[in-house]
Design a protein around this motif. Structure first.
Motif, mmCIF file in Angstrom:
data_model
loop_
_atom_site.group_PDB
_atom_site.id
_atom_site.type_symbol
_atom_site.label_atom_id
_atom_site.label_comp_id
_atom_site.label_asym_id
_atom_site.label_seq_id
_atom_site.Cartn_x
_atom_site.Cartn_y
_atom_site.Cartn_z
ATOM 1 N N GLY A 1 0.779 -1.232 0.000
ATOM 2 C CA GLY A 1 0.000 0.000 0.000
ATOM 3 C C GLY A 1 0.809 1.280 0.000
ATOM 4 O O GLY A 1 0.241 2.370 0.072
ATOM 5 N N LEU B 1 -1.381 5.416 -5.494
ATOM 6 C CA LEU B 1 -1.065 4.257 -6.335
ATOM 7 C C LEU B 1 -2.268 3.324 -6.290
ATOM 8 O O LEU B 1 -2.432 2.575 -5.345
ATOM 9 C CB LEU B 1 0.184 3.552 -5.801
ATOM 10 N N ASN B 2 -3.078 3.428 -7.281
ATOM 11 C CA ASN B 2 -4.322 2.658 -7.239
ATOM 12 C C ASN B 2 -4.152 1.276 -7.828
ATOM 13 O O ASN B 2 -4.695 0.953 -8.879
ATOM 14 C CB ASN B 2 -5.429 3.408 -7.985
ATOM 15 N N TRP B 3 -3.394 0.460 -7.133
ATOM 16 C CA TRP B 3 -3.335 -0.927 -7.567
ATOM 17 C C TRP B 3 -4.657 -1.582 -7.242
ATOM 18 O O TRP B 3 -5.279 -1.261 -6.244
ATOM 19 C CB TRP B 3 -2.202 -1.650 -6.844
ATOM 20 N N PRO B 4 -5.074 -2.492 -8.071
ATOM 21 C CA PRO B 4 -6.314 -3.186 -7.745
ATOM 22 C C PRO B 4 -6.171 -3.828 -6.363
ATOM 23 O O PRO B 4 -5.137 -4.418 -6.052
ATOM 24 C CB PRO B 4 -6.424 -4.260 -8.826
ATOM 25 N N ALA B 5 -7.194 -3.659 -5.561
ATOM 26 C CA ALA B 5 -7.120 -4.148 -4.203
ATOM 27 C C ALA B 5 -7.204 -5.662 -4.182
ATOM 28 O O ALA B 5 -7.733 -6.283 -5.096
ATOM 29 C CB ALA B 5 -8.251 -3.563 -3.370
ATOM 30 N N HIS C 1 -7.682 6.282 -1.817
ATOM 31 C CA HIS C 1 -7.315 5.340 -2.876
ATOM 32 C C HIS C 1 -8.484 5.073 -3.805
ATOM 33 O O HIS C 1 -8.295 4.859 -4.993
ATOM 34 C CB HIS C 1 -6.832 4.025 -2.258
#
Lengths: 695, 213
Positions: free
Chosen positions: B76, B150-154, B190
């Motif tokens: 995160g 940093l919007n990585w898929p959760a 996010h």
């Protein structure tokens, strides 16, 4: 705030005690420490926290007792203290942990002071950050393993680098205590800058008179081995067991045969300007000792200036030498020394006044540097102590002394060189003593802190010097009035009366500041210590450990760590010696067990790590087809651990598991204190990694 | 035992800061001999910098396993700061050059994975450069603030052995507009706003997992 879950520990159960320090108001003034402890007790239960407390001063005896008592009462097997930097109190809490019956390495100290309360003003954000830092420590400590410190023998011999007054002082203390000292000096004689001075402030002691007995003592001491005209080329090993390579430059004079009679210097036909000892004001021969009281008495031949080496004939020195000590075939020799500790006393260089072109040094003949004046006023100097202009005969009728040349100057060095005010006052006195001249002192501020220093200033004021508060803008020989003809004119703003003034004088002395040695940064790398941007060596602690460095076994004394006067340099030399003596008396020392080890069963023998190690501690076993690490040579940087593609190298104290877990802990909460979202990024969590390693 | 009232008022648990600016979380890897000491020095000198950075001490920047950086992003972090001794001043002779090599490889790696290279920064700071380190932290914080979260898929913990790739595809990359809630709730920062390059190319996020299998 306390939360206690008291029950007997199950086997292999991790039971962590958390201690959040207020540090008076240092931490508690910004971080809500009670809230941090409460949060830890509630949210880090799953990580094994069974007790979380906050306390006013964890480093106090009652604070440490909290830890030792809790270990017994709650069956704790891990400790996390959130307080100051581990560089300050890690040892304190490890010791407290050990007193409680646990292995000291099962304790982690995380910094919520230097890295949090002292650098942030937003109290809410600082409290959230403290929680994150603490959680990082908790996650990490779960993976800590009991360790034993590495025990190393301390070689009682010591290397002192630099034969100035600081190095001599350190050498004599150690030698008098009965231990072997190697004193390495790059010049032909020990003595350093102090040997060039005539008088020392504020007592006006004759510099040579107080220095030479020390030089002779160092030179004749049975425990001291002098290596002059020599330089340290390489330092290998670690505290207690350094191997030092020294290059003894060819003297072309056999030290064992030379009796120091000096006839060679008399007979040598070649005169050379002495740029080093006489600061360019005097001559020496091509075979020379820098000064009459030099220790050792053995001269050196200045090869580039020697007629024999130039033209192949002369050999006057050889002809007249009664002991046949001259040896034109001598070559540099490499000496290897085994020592337990090293004291660096490499001193300073003078600021090059040519850089301040507005002062005209090098262009205007009668502008002198402080070192030139030291030689000029020295009764053993090129003019036998007569203060004269560059023509060598004319006595000046007026002299200006400019303070802070290259110091306290944004264009050059920001720092105060500490000694120049007193040095300038000494010059004022010496000029008064030697001439009838009127003296002007141009200063920014008078800095005369030190025993008897301000009294000396008062004395000079009474002697009748004229003090002008202002830094000269320019020194020129371009006259505006008939009175200025043939003079050097200083134009300066007299800041006490707020006026531009011009002072025509015969002679100007630039009180140049002190700078780190030109090769200070290379030296720092060679000895493995840190230095500031300027190049001054960094002490382990500027106040509490001023002669130690972050590198165990390497100490500093004198101007290598910053400008100092003679009393401070002497004190530091003795202090460094005392620190070394403490080590020698211990005979054995405990070192941090931070080492890398190869797990042979996982090693594929790819040899990638072999080239990573700067200490050649990794070797490859051809028979077994695996690499292995020599623990004694490993310095614990961990580069091989990070480089191993098979994860076959583990780094004690900073294992992958510990660091990965700490990352998880640090990212337990976001900037707002809420849990942070994890991504589906394909990096496995430590459990999965551990699982994979087991499988 | 002290139960002394704290000087600071207790913040409300989980409350968002009054400001609406995005507050990134940055993991900083520091060297025990230089940059960690610089951080200590910044503290002693009370040099202020944004509270967004959280530091980890390593013995040397050469200890930086590339996994550490990827791990930080996966956990995160919005950015990672790597700091070590200036070139030529390494406590371990030359290991910071190895860190530099890894850093350059890592920048290309994360770019290939859809993470902006500016989220991984390298700062040299000697033990004497507390102010420099503080300034660099402030600069990096501002830059990351500008890039956004940093919007990585959760997702949940990825167990590489048990992962069902087709299910992972649907769970993580299937819906770029609304990633499913992470355990413990989605950080509003996010979830809000348009997604950066990484999330708009979900294939990039999952393909390496496939490739690595």
């Amino acid at each position: 705030m306390t939360a206690e879950h008291s029950h007997l520990p199950a086997e292999n159960e991790i039971r962590i005690g958390v201690y959040v320090c207020h540090c008076g108001s240092n931490i508690a003034g910004v971080v809500d420490v009670a809230e941090v402890a409460r949060w830890a007790a509630e949210n880090l239960k799953d990580q094994g926290v069974v007790v979380a407390r906050d306390y006013k001063f964890m480093c106090s005896s009652p604070g440490q007792e909290l830890v030792t008592d809790d270990i017994k009462n709650f069956g704790l097997n891990r400790i996390v203290v959130a307080a100051c930097s581990p560089h300050l109190h890690e040892n304190t809490f490890r010791t407290a942990t050990a007193r409680g019956g646990l292995n000291p390495y099962l304790c982690e100290l995380v910094s919520i002071r230097e890295q949090d309360s002292w650098v942030h003003t937003d109290k809410a954000a600082a409290t959230v950050k403290a929680k994150a830092i603490l959680a990082g420590g908790v996650e990490r400590v779960r993976r800590n393993e009991p360790l034993s410190p590495v025990r190393v023998d301390i070689n009682p011999a010591t290397l002192v680098v630099g034969g100035g007054i600081a190095g001599i002082s350190a050498t004599l203390e150690l030698a008098d205590a009965g231990f072997k000292v190697y004193l390495v000096e790059k010049d032909p004689s020990i003595g350093g800058h102090m040997a060039q001075f005539d008088k020392t402030f504020p007592t006006l002691d004759c510099s040579a008179c107080i220095l030479t007995p020390k030089m002779v003592a160092a030179g004749t001491h049975p425990n001291v081995e002098l290596l002059t005209w020599s330089e340290v080329e390489k330092v290998e090993g670690y505290v207690g067991n350094f191997t030092v390579t020294v290059r003894k430059k060819a003297r072309y004079v056999n030290e064992d045969l030379c009796n120091g009679c000096g006839v060679c210097q008399e007979k040598c036909p070649k005169k050379v300007i002495d740029e080093v000892f006489e600061a360019g004001l005097g001559y020496r021969k091509a075979i020379y000792t820098p000064f009459d009281q030099a220790v050792p008495r053995t001269p050196v031949i200045d090869r580039p200036n020697c007629t024999y080496f130039e033209k192949g004939t002369c050999k006057a020195c050889e002809k007249f030498c009664e002991t046949n000590a001259i040896d034109f075939n001598q070559e540099d020799s490499i000496v290897t020394l085994e020592v337990g500790n090293i004291i660096m006393a490499t001193g300073y260089d003078l600021f090059d006044a040519r850089k301040m072109t507005q002062y005209g040094y090098g262009r205007l003949p009668n502008v002198f540097t402080s070192l030139e004046f030291e030689r000029l006023s020295n009764s053993a100097g090129p003019t036998n102590g007569h203060v004269v202009l560059r023509d060598g005969v004319t006595e000046p009728k007026s002299v200006a002394i400019v303070h802070c040349v290259g110091s306290r100057d944004k264009n050059h060095n920001n720092y105060c060189s500490a000694i120049c005010c007193m040095q300038s006052l000494k010059f004022a006195h010496l000029i008064k003593e030697h001439t009838e001249a009127t003296i002007y002192d141009f200063y920014i501020d008078m800095r005369t802190a030190g025993k008897g220093y301000d009294e000396f200033y008062q004395r000079i004021l009474e002697e009748g010097g004229i003090f002008v508060r202002g830094k000269p803008a320019e020194i020129t020989d371009v006259a505006r009035t008939p009175e200025e003809e043939g003079k050097l004119i200083l134009s300066v703003e007299d800041t006490l009366i707020g006026q531009q003034r011009r002072f025509p004088v015969d002679m100007v002395i630039l009180s140049s500041g002190l700078e780190p040695r030109a090769d200070a940064k290379e030296l720092a790398v060679r000895f493995g210590i840190s230095c500031s941007f300027d190049g001054w060596a960094i002490e382990k602690h500027p106040k509490l450990d001023p002669v130690a460095t972050m590198t165990e076994g390497v100490f500093v004394a004198g101007c290598v760590s910053g400008p100092k006067d003679i009393p401070a340099s002497v004190a530091q030399g003795a202090a460094a010696a005392a620190r070394v003596l403490g080590r020698i008396q211990q005979k054995v020392m405990s070192l941090e067990p931070i080492k890398a080890t190869v797990h042979a069963e996982h090693c594929s023998g790819c040899r990638i790590c072999n080239t990573m190690c700067p200490y050649n501690a990794i070797s490859f076993d051809d028979a077994l087809g695996v690499s292995s690490i020599n623990a004694a040579m490993c310095q614990g940087c961990g580069t091989c651990v990070a480089a191993c593609p098979a994860g076959a190298i583990s780094g004690t104290g900073f294992s992958d598991e510990q660091v990965l877990a700490q990352i998880e802990g640090l990212l337990m909460v976001g900037a707002d204190g809420a849990p942070l979202r994890r991504s589906a990024f394909p990096v496995a969590h430590h459990e999965a990694v551990e699982e994979a390693v087991r499988a | 035992m002290s139960t002394q009232a704290p000087v600071a008022p207790a913040p409300v648990e989980g409350a968002a800061p009054a400001t609406t600016t995005f507050e990134p979380v940055i993991i900083g890897f520091t060297c025990n001999w230089c940059s960690y000491r610089a951080a200590d020095l910044a503290g002693t000198a009370r040099t202020k910098y944004p509270p967004n950075v959280r530091l980890i001490r390593l013995m040397c920047s050469g200890r930086l396993d590339p996994t550490f950086v990827l791990k930080a992003f996966s956990e995160g972090a919005d950015a990672v700061l790597v700091s070590g001794c200036h070139p030529g001043e390494c406590h371990y002779i030359e290991q910071n050059y190895k860190a530099l090599r890894r850093f350059q490889l890592l920048q290309r790696t994360i770019e290939a994975l859809g993470i902006e290279p500016a989220r991984l920064q390298l700062v040299w700071a000697s033990a004497a450069e507390g102010v420099r380190l503080a300034n660099e932290i402030a600069r990096v914080t501002e830059e990351v603030r500008a890039i956004g979260p940093l919007n990585w898929p959760a997702g949940d913990i990825v167990d590489l052995d048990a992962v069902d790739l087709s299910a992972a595809w649907e769970a993580t990359g299937g819906d770029a507009d609304g990633p499913p809630e992470a355990p413990g709730g989605v950080n509003p920062d996010h979830a809000a706003g348009s997604l950066p390059a990484a999330a708009s190319q979900p294939a990039a996020a999952t393909q390496p997992a496939e490739a690595s299998r």
